[in-house]
Design an enzyme around this catalytic site. Structure first.
Site: not given
Length: 500
Positions: A300-301, A350, A354, A445
């Site tokens: 993620d991210d 995603h 965010h 991540h």
């Protein structure tokens, strides 16, 4: 009550979560003795014919990020549907309570509970992944004997979502049954829920608990519940709740004994409301039963300056993965997004910025996040994403409904390394390797929020150990779409449903 008077916690620990690490007797003052171990927690869910919504509730409870022991207890309260079977199939402990009424069901669940902390929620309620951990943190504060927090009506019109949140945030002293927790010793000391009250028993319990310690209102301890009672019987519900609140404020006890039975009075209207919610929201994919030793690594991210190192390791190990990227990061590092796709990995959405999706936002704002993120991914890679994961995993059915309407498969996880806390590489690897099972979706991540240099080196360093150890155990690595396809084949159909 002295320590010698208190009943000790059972030595066999929590059935759903392994042995309890420490038994803590009730002290003679309002604050329990503390130990180095995290307290054990029992989550009690009273259930009366909730087969349409129970799976979502239990999946959210099973995805808790809590290092201590916790168990989930479903109390089948004179159920005539498949609710008990659903809970048992998900590995959840089921207690039967034939006397109909939420207060009797909750009392029965607490009587069977083995935790030092008792938490309660409802079958039509979804809790965020940090719910149990935050409860334990709140109850560790000096003098606190119970904690509660606000709620959002996730399956209701925008005006009702806002109205419910405003009312919940105005609460300054009462426990809310769908979102409360209490030390077991304190619950026993005041005599527990009063069986004379089915409506307002939570508020009345809080009144008695406030006499031996502090009842904490944590505005950040938020849950997502159903507004179906308002949707099918608005004015009667408003009247009963309002009178109950004023009665508690003035006299310390509820006025009405029970709720209006909306199932008996409005069966077709209620079925329509619940079916609408399930059809348009459903659960996020967390794990897939596929009958094979496979796992899916997800990141993620990103993209960030650490994504290239992650891709290098995956290439060298011959491992595919799935990357849930932030649109704003893709705009700044489009070459890394292109590399993700060109090297055979899956790319997912995603959101664009965010931001927090647990706030009450308009459908228009949520759609804008989805649209901008998808446009950024498409512009950089030529790929239109079909997978979507909400920021921080704090999803709610309003968001999932919108994602599904726009063609996305919501994806959560079943194994979290919690690498955003920046533990050592050894701890990250251990957290993954201890919990990985066939069909697991593993959360890691390669970035953090929209930072380009987020200090994720420990995650990078943990990857070779994770990959090589799982290979030694006989596991293969697949992308999330490949995992879903294996699930379809195992089920003998062309739909891969979520598996808690």
């Amino acid at each position: 009550m002295s320590p010698s008077d208190a009943a000790p916690s059972p030595s066999d620990g929590l059935s759903a979560c392994g042995p309890a690490k420490n038994s803590r007797p009730a002290p003679s003052i309002a604050q329990p003795q503390q130990s180095a171990d995290l307290p054990s927690v029992s989550v009690v869910v009273p259930v009366y014919n909730e087969e349409l919504v129970l799976q979502d509730c239990l999946q959210a409870l099973q995805a808790q990020l809590y290092d201590g022991d916790y168990e989930i207890i479903v109390v089948a309260n004179a159920c005539t549907d498949s609710s008990p079977e659903i809970a048992r199939a998900m590995g959840v402990r089921v207690v039967e309570e034939p006397q109909k009424g939420v207060v009797f069901a909750t009392r029965a669940g607490i009587a069977a509970a083995r935790g030092e902390i008792i938490a309660c929620t409802d079958a039509d309620t979804l809790v965020p992944p940090n719910w149990v951990a935050r409860i334990a943190q709140d109850l560790a504060k000096p003098g606190v004997v119970a904690v509660t927090g606000p709620f959002v009506y996730h399956d209701s019109p925008f005006w009702l979502r806002w109205g419910g949140l405003i009312v919940a945030n105005l609460n300054y002293k009462f426990l809310i049954g769908m979102n409360l927790a209490v030390w077991r010793w304190a619950y026993d000391q005041v005599g527990g829920f009063d069986p004379r009250y089915n409506l307002g028993a939570d508020g009345e319990l809080g009144v008695r608990l406030s006499k031996i310690g502090k009842v904490l209102i944590d505005r950040r301890l938020k849950v997502y519940s159903s507004g179906r009672r308002y949707m099918v019987d608005f004015w009667r519900t408003i009247y009963r709740y309002a009178v109950t609140i004023f009665s508690l404020m003035l006299f310390g006890k509820p006025y009405f004994y029970d709720f209006s039975d909306i199932r008996a009075r409005f069966p077709s209207r209620l079925f329509k409301q619940e079916s609408y919610r399930i059809w348009f929201s459903g659960a996020a994919l967390r794990q897939v039963r596929c009958g094979q030793p496979v796992v899916a690594l997800t990141f993620d991210d990103g993209p960030s300056h650490y994504t290239a190192q992650v891709l290098d390791i995956l290439r060298d190990e011959g491992v595919p993965a799935s990357f849930f990227v932030i649109g704003r990061n893709v705009e700044r590092l489009p070459e890394l997004a292109r590399r993700i796709v060109s090297e055979g990995h899956a790319i997912g959405h995603h959101t664009y910025s965010h931001g927090s999706w647990t706030r009450i936002e308009s459908d228009r704002q949520l759609r804008r996040e989805l649209d901008l993120g998808a446009q950024a991914i498409k512009a950089a890679t030529g790929v239109t994403p079909t997978l979507m994961r909400p920021p921080r995993g704090l999803w709610n059915p309003v968001m999932i409904a919108l994602a599904r309407q726009q063609g996305y498969q919501p994806v959560a996880w079943s194994v979290a390394a919690r690498d955003w806390q920046r533990p050592s590489a050894e701890i990250i690897a251990d957290r993954v390797l201890r919990k990985a099972v066939p069909g697991s979706i593993i959360l890691l991540h390669d970035g953090q929020d929209t930072q380009l240099d987020p200090s994720m080196q420990n995650t990078v360093d943990s990857l070779p150990t994770i990959i090589r150890t799982l290979k030694q155990r006989g596991y293969r690595f697949v992308t999330v779409p490949q995992l879903m396809q294996l699930g379809r084949l195992a089920q003998g159909d062309d739909t891969a449903g979520p598996d808690g």
